[in-house]
Design an enzyme around this catalytic site. Structure first.
Site, PDB file in Angstrom:
ATOM      1  N   LYS A 266      -3.367  28.410 -18.949  1.00 57.14           N
ATOM      2  CA  LYS A 266      -1.930  28.140 -18.129  1.00 57.14           C
ATOM      3  C   LYS A 266      -1.414  29.005 -17.793  1.00 57.14           C
ATOM      4  O   LYS A 266      -0.387  29.800 -18.054  1.00 57.14           O
ATOM      5  CB  LYS A 266      -1.284  26.903 -18.445  1.00 57.14           C
ATOM      6  CG  LYS A 266       0.101  26.659 -17.686  1.00 57.14           C
ATOM      7  CD  LYS A 266       0.799  25.393 -19.458  1.00 57.14           C
ATOM      8  CE  LYS A 266       2.439  25.684 -18.822  1.00 57.14           C
ATOM      9  NZ  LYS A 266       3.345  24.269 -19.688  1.00 57.14           N
ATOM     10  N   ASP A 271       8.604  27.943 -16.174  1.00 60.47           N
ATOM     11  CA  ASP A 271       8.917  25.859 -15.900  1.00 60.47           C
ATOM     12  C   ASP A 271      10.721  25.860 -16.476  1.00 60.47           C
ATOM     13  O   ASP A 271      11.161  25.875 -17.017  1.00 60.47           O
ATOM     14  CB  ASP A 271       7.717  25.473 -17.399  1.00 60.47           C
ATOM     15  CG  ASP A 271       8.451  24.582 -17.298  1.00 60.47           C
ATOM     16  OD1 ASP A 271       8.198  24.017 -16.238  1.00 60.47           O
ATOM     17  OD2 ASP A 271       7.829  23.869 -18.857  1.00 60.47           O
ATOM     18  N   LYS A 278      14.737  20.757 -17.247  1.00 66.56           N
ATOM     19  CA  LYS A 278      14.772  21.112 -18.305  1.00 66.56           C
ATOM     20  C   LYS A 278      16.696  21.574 -18.932  1.00 66.56           C
ATOM     21  O   LYS A 278      17.186  22.163 -17.969  1.00 66.56           O
ATOM     22  CB  LYS A 278      14.435  22.523 -19.476  1.00 66.56           C
ATOM     23  CG  LYS A 278      12.642  22.213 -19.288  1.00 66.56           C
ATOM     24  CD  LYS A 278      12.047  23.495 -19.540  1.00 66.56           C
ATOM     25  CE  LYS A 278      10.463  23.064 -20.120  1.00 66.56           C
ATOM     26  NZ  LYS A 278      10.212  22.218 -20.619  1.00 66.56           N
ATOM     27  N   ASP A 289       5.775  30.477 -20.125  1.00 62.32           N
ATOM     28  CA  ASP A 289       4.966  29.511 -20.193  1.00 62.32           C
ATOM     29  C   ASP A 289       3.893  29.978 -19.049  1.00 62.32           C
ATOM     30  O   ASP A 289       2.541  29.201 -19.668  1.00 62.32           O
ATOM     31  CB  ASP A 289       5.556  28.510 -19.322  1.00 62.32           C
ATOM     32  CG  ASP A 289       4.919  27.163 -19.571  1.00 62.32           C
ATOM     33  OD1 ASP A 289       4.508  26.930 -20.255  1.00 62.32           O
ATOM     34  OD2 ASP A 289       5.374  26.143 -19.023  1.00 62.32           O
ATOM     35  N   ASP A 348       8.135  17.433 -16.095  1.00 69.81           N
ATOM     36  CA  ASP A 348       8.857  19.151 -16.880  1.00 69.81           C
ATOM     37  C   ASP A 348       6.863  18.880 -17.328  1.00 69.81           C
ATOM     38  O   ASP A 348       6.227  19.938 -17.974  1.00 69.81           O
ATOM     39  CB  ASP A 348       9.314  18.533 -17.392  1.00 69.81           C
ATOM     40  CG  ASP A 348       9.877  20.280 -18.404  1.00 69.81           C
ATOM     41  OD1 ASP A 348       9.410  21.133 -18.482  1.00 69.81           O
ATOM     42  OD2 ASP A 348      10.882  19.837 -19.457  1.00 69.81           O
ATOM     43  N   GLU A 350       4.373  19.830 -16.042  1.00 68.30           N
ATOM     44  CA  GLU A 350       3.636  20.120 -15.360  1.00 68.30           C
ATOM     45  C   GLU A 350       2.776  21.554 -14.972  1.00 68.30           C
ATOM     46  O   GLU A 350       1.436  21.333 -14.205  1.00 68.30           O
ATOM     47  CB  GLU A 350       4.401  21.166 -14.701  1.00 68.30           C
ATOM     48  CG  GLU A 350       4.380  22.283 -15.100  1.00 68.30           C
ATOM     49  CD  GLU A 350       4.793  22.235 -16.272  1.00 68.30           C
ATOM     50  OE1 GLU A 350       5.829  21.843 -17.054  1.00 68.30           O
ATOM     51  OE2 GLU A 350       4.452  24.037 -17.313  1.00 68.30           O
ATOM     52  N   ARG A 352      -0.232  20.518 -17.778  1.00 72.63           N
ATOM     53  CA  ARG A 352      -1.522  19.543 -17.362  1.00 72.63           C
ATOM     54  C   ARG A 352      -2.147  19.461 -16.177  1.00 72.63           C
ATOM     55  O   ARG A 352      -3.025  19.035 -15.889  1.00 72.63           O
ATOM     56  CB  ARG A 352      -1.481  18.089 -17.803  1.00 72.63           C
ATOM     57  CG  ARG A 352      -0.824  17.289 -17.880  1.00 72.63           C
ATOM     58  CD  ARG A 352       0.247  16.118 -18.733  1.00 72.63           C
ATOM     59  NE  ARG A 352       0.938  16.828 -20.161  1.00 72.63           N
ATOM     60  CZ  ARG A 352       1.462  16.172 -20.743  1.00 72.63           C
ATOM     61  NH1 ARG A 352       1.340  14.932 -21.155  1.00 72.63           N
ATOM     62  NH2 ARG A 352       1.990  16.633 -22.054  1.00 72.63           N
TER      63      ARG A 352
END
Ligand code: BES
Ligand code: MN
Ligand code: ZN
Length: 517
Positions: A266, A271, A278, A289, A348, A350, A352
């Site tokens: 990833k 993020d 968030k 991230d 959020d 995101e 996956r």
């Protein structure tokens, strides 16, 4: 850094300091015993005074003005019976940071007697940990912390009672250097703030490393993603002006063999959560991230140098997740490369989404096994804290082999289940899947979501949300840890080795839970 091997003792060693490990049983043997004699019993004194007991991470510095080595640093290795070679990486890191911050540039490290049956591994861990110890996280300050300038590392094999195999020592030094540098490549990428580490920067860094070490390189832009139908990855990228990239690194260590392991990481360079924004607290940490992606790029750079006989591809979907005017919204439905439709419940979730298309693409490129790694869920931190990463798989034999190797690499992984209930939980009323479910088993429903995109290919998902970066560590600077570089490289090496032997274990094509491929 200059790395050499010596069998000297404190009275003859040419180094600023000698590091001697001690166990908490108070028994002095090998190099420690020799050092103690030359120091007229000073090490035994420190231990019997109770100043330190030899517990893991404890250090005590002894000045020895009459010896050639002017300082001896005692470092605790804990319980002798629980000794494992990978502990030496942290010990070396702790020693290098302690001495390096005090201006020492030449350090000698005595191998404990316990390491004599695993010389190659022990040396590799010491060198790796020492190199990782030198990295500093203050590069953006006008006045940086005093840098650790380790110029010479001497590995001392001077126990006198046993001999070490020269070849094993050399191989260990070489591997440790490659691994330590790769760990730092990943950490430096992750440390770089998101304004300087966009998907475009990530791709450029991958290309640089590919050129340096001889890897195949490709980076899909958004037009190519559209042609391939990667609506899930593109959905995440919509909210940002920074174009997404799908980075592909190729290592052909066994040309002509159709087996190919894909490492997928990833690469979310920031993020914010997107429209499902968030909270502000600690949001800045979401520059990390992309740690899984950095780990894959760094692992491929190490693999290119170590040259195992196996084919490996590294895939890094890289994007920002921002609430821009064109951002995906809760309720939107995206279509991934394999045609599956996804209802976005929470923007959020995101990670996956970007991994979904990368996993499809890994199969298109012919992956016969897949390992993905991602800072995927906060629930992972709730479950295992910062002590271990979660490993979730559709193939019991594969994950068993992986865990055996990964848990000896200096990183920790814990196997978690992939029950049908989790697969049911990610079904949507209006689309094939939904990207978020309720709070229960958040890391496992995330894994169940990913499973829809690997089809029948043997696959392991590593959730490194709790382990990719840390607040406190004596062996490394605060921040990114380099997880999962060590485990990925160690597993790929082991897979190549056991296949060459034609043996079982990692050699057998994985496949207990899954049959058809
Ligand atoms: N990148 C985060 C996960 C994360 C959280 C990593 C904390 C490291 C520390 C991920 O994209 C995320 O936001 N996950 C959500 C999923 C949820 C909306 C289903 C989470 O864990 O809250
Ligand atoms: Mn998120
Ligand atoms: Zn994320």
């Amino acid at each position: 850094m200059n790395i050499r091997v010596s069998s000297g003792t404190p009275s003859s060693l040419d180094a600023g300091a000698l590091v001697v490990p001690v166990f908490d049983d108070g028994k002095l043997d090998g190099a420690t015993e020799v050092a103690d004699k030359e120091l007229s019993g000073a090490i035994a004194d420190v231990l019997s005074s109770g100043e330190i007991k030899g517990k893991t991470g404890e250090v005590s510095l002894i000045h020895a003005k009459d010896l050639k080595v002017k300082r001896v640093l005692i470092v605790g290795l804990g319980d002798r019976k629980k000794f494992e070679p990978q502990m030496l990486a942290k010990t070396a890191g702790t020693a290098v940071r302690y001495l390096g911050k005090r201006g020492l540039r030449s350090i000698a490290f005595a191998l404990p007697i316990e390491a004599q049956h695993h010389v190659r591994e022990a040396v590799s861990f010491i060198v790796e940990g020492a190199i990782a110890g030198t990295i500093d996280s203050t590069t953006y300050r006008s006045e940086q912390d005093k840098p650790i300038l380790l110029e010479t590392l001497t590995l001392v094999t001077s126990a006198g009672t046993h001999s070490y195999e020269q070849k094993a020592l050399e191989e260990g030094v070489e591997r440790g250097r490659i691994l330590g540098e790769a760990v730092n490549v990943a950490r430096l990428m992750a440390l770089t703030p998101a304004n300087d580490m966009t998907p475009t920067h990530m791709a450029a860094r991958a290309e640089e490393l590919a050129k340096e070490f001889g890897l195949g390189f490709d980076a899909l832009d958004e037009d190519r993603m559209r042609e391939l139908g990667m609506g899930s990855l593109l959905g995440v990228s919509r909210g940002s002006d920074e174009p997404a990239k799908l980075i592909v690194l190729t290592y052909e260590g066994d040309p002509g063999n159709s087996e190919k392991i894909a490492l997928v990481g990833k690469g979310l360079t920031f993020d914010s959560g997107g429209i499902s924004l968030k909270p502000a607290d600690n949001m800045h940490e979401m520059k990390y991230d992309m740690s899984g992606g950095a780990g894959v790029i760094a692992a491929l750079s190490a693999i290119a140098r170590l040259k195992p006989k196996i084919n490996v591809i590294g895939l890094v979907p890289s994007s920002e997740n921002l609430p821009g005017p064109r951002a995906m919204k809760p309720g939107d439905v995206l279509r991934a490369m394999n045609g599956k439709t996804i209802e976005v419940i929470n923007t959020d979730a995101e990670g996956r989404l970007i991994l979904a298309d990368a996993l499809c693409y890994a199969r298109k490129l012919g992956a016969t096994r897949i390992i993905d790694c991602a800072t995927l869920t906060g629930a992972m931190v709730v479950a295992l804290g910062h002590a271990a990463s979660g490993a979730i798989s559709n193939d019991d034999a594969f994950v068993k082999d992986f865990l055996a190797v990964a848990n000896r690499s200096g990183e920790r992984y814990w196997h978690l289940p992939l029950y049908d209930e989790y697969t049911t939980a990610v079904k949507s009323e209006i689309a094939d899947l939904r990207n978020s479910t309720g709070r229960p088993a958040g890391s496992l429903t995330a894994a169940a979501f990913l499973q829809s995109f690997v089809d029948k290919v043997p696959w392991i998902h590593l959730d490194i949300a709790g382990t990719a970066y840390v607040d406190e560590s004596s062996s490394m600077a605060k921040g990114p840890t380099g997880t999962p570089v060590r485990a990925l490289v160690a597993y790929v090496e082991e897979l190549a080795r056991s296949r060459a032997k034609g043996g079982n274990g990692a050699a057998t094509p994985a496949g207990t839970a899954t049959t058809a491929r």
